[in-house]
Design a protein around this motif. Structure first.
Motif, mmCIF file in Angstrom:
data_model
loop_
_atom_site.group_PDB
_atom_site.id
_atom_site.type_symbol
_atom_site.label_atom_id
_atom_site.label_comp_id
_atom_site.label_asym_id
_atom_site.label_seq_id
_atom_site.Cartn_x
_atom_site.Cartn_y
_atom_site.Cartn_z
ATOM 1 N N ALA A 72 1.119 -1.181 -0.082
ATOM 2 C CA ALA A 72 -0.086 -0.023 0.298
ATOM 3 C C ALA A 72 0.487 1.375 0.263
ATOM 4 N N GLN A 73 2.222 1.478 0.582
ATOM 5 C CA GLN A 73 3.311 2.192 0.584
ATOM 6 C C GLN A 73 4.021 2.434 -0.542
ATOM 7 N N GLY A 74 3.874 1.443 -1.237
ATOM 8 C CA GLY A 74 4.310 1.390 -2.595
ATOM 9 C C GLY A 74 5.107 1.043 -3.099
ATOM 10 N N ASP A 75 6.283 0.460 -4.189
ATOM 11 C CA ASP A 75 7.429 -0.157 -4.511
ATOM 12 C C ASP A 75 8.377 0.016 -3.127
ATOM 13 N N PHE A 76 9.080 -1.210 -3.278
ATOM 14 C CA PHE A 76 10.328 -1.502 -2.839
ATOM 15 C C PHE A 76 11.112 -3.019 -3.198
ATOM 16 N N TYR A 77 12.355 -2.720 -2.289
ATOM 17 C CA TYR A 77 12.967 -3.645 -3.036
ATOM 18 C C TYR A 77 13.452 -5.100 -1.951
ATOM 19 N N LYS A 78 13.191 -6.141 -1.940
ATOM 20 C CA LYS A 78 13.668 -6.731 -0.760
ATOM 21 C C LYS A 78 15.474 -7.547 -0.334
ATOM 22 N N VAL A 79 15.934 -7.543 0.195
ATOM 23 C CA VAL A 79 17.542 -7.255 -0.357
ATOM 24 C C VAL A 79 17.713 -8.966 0.585
ATOM 25 N N LYS A 80 18.919 -9.337 -0.236
ATOM 26 C CA LYS A 80 19.519 -10.596 0.545
ATOM 27 C C LYS A 80 21.361 -10.996 -0.043
ATOM 28 N N LEU A 81 21.673 -11.004 0.641
ATOM 29 C CA LEU A 81 23.508 -10.704 0.701
ATOM 30 C C LEU A 81 23.943 -12.134 1.512
ATOM 31 N N PRO A 82 23.877 -12.982 1.593
ATOM 32 C CA PRO A 82 24.479 -14.567 1.723
ATOM 33 C C PRO A 82 26.068 -15.085 1.646
#
Length: 181
Positions: A72-82
């Protein structure tokens, strides 16, 4: 109207994975984080330039992903660095305990030799640390580090940071200083 350009450019090199190591700065150590311009971060000013940790990982064990999503707040990115760091051992336990659960900005060198910076002071990445020994003698005995978070924009390129090259990589040892005060 969109400009005429080729994505990727004709001279694009495309090598996957991450090189060398990653550098972590505690989010609280960042004094100034200038807004990225054309996907490039112009400035990162630190309160204490010596307050960071370099993590050197096993070859071919690190990656970085930014999965786009929306709510609802807009676009975003789920980030993962293993990444995997060689050999869980007594001499690294104290340093690992100090890092675990912290909130960080993370600079990393991609396989094409370009440095990016994931996280902001308001949107830092969280560090989770586990251990894996594998099942067979040929498996890796390692500490598994995973940096995760949510970012409002893709990680910008960071041209100001020199990260150690794979040839300059140091082993993790008891004498290694993380720079935390």
């Amino acid at each position: 109207m969109l400009p005429l350009l080729s994505i990727p450019p004709d001279d694009c090199v495309n090598v996957g994975g991450l090189l060398a190591g990653v550098r972590l700065w505690p989010a609280a150590n960042v004094r100034v984080y200038a807004e990225p311009v054309a996907s490039i971060l112009p400035a990162l000013e630190l309160r204490d330039p010596a307050d960071y940790a370099d993590l050197y990982f096993l070859p071919d064990s690190a990656s970085y992903t930014e999965e786009p999503d929306e709510d609802a707040q807009g676009d975003f990115y789920k980030v993962k660095l293993p990444l995997l760091i060689a050999a869980d051992a007594p001499d690294v336990s104290e340093a690992v305990a100090r890092l675990a659960g912290g909130r960080y900005l993370v600079a990393f060198l991609d396989g094409n030799g370009r440095t990016k910076l994931a996280g902001t002071p308001e949107w830092p990445l969280k560090l989770l640390i586990g251990t894996e020994t594998g099942r067979k003698g040929t498996d890796r005995n390692a500490l598994s580090f995973t940096l995760t978070g949510v970012l409002p924009v893709r990680a910008p390129f960071y041209l100001e940071q020199e990260l150690p090259t794979p040839a300059a990589r140091r082993a993790w040892s008891a004498g290694f200083s993380f720079g935390f005060s």
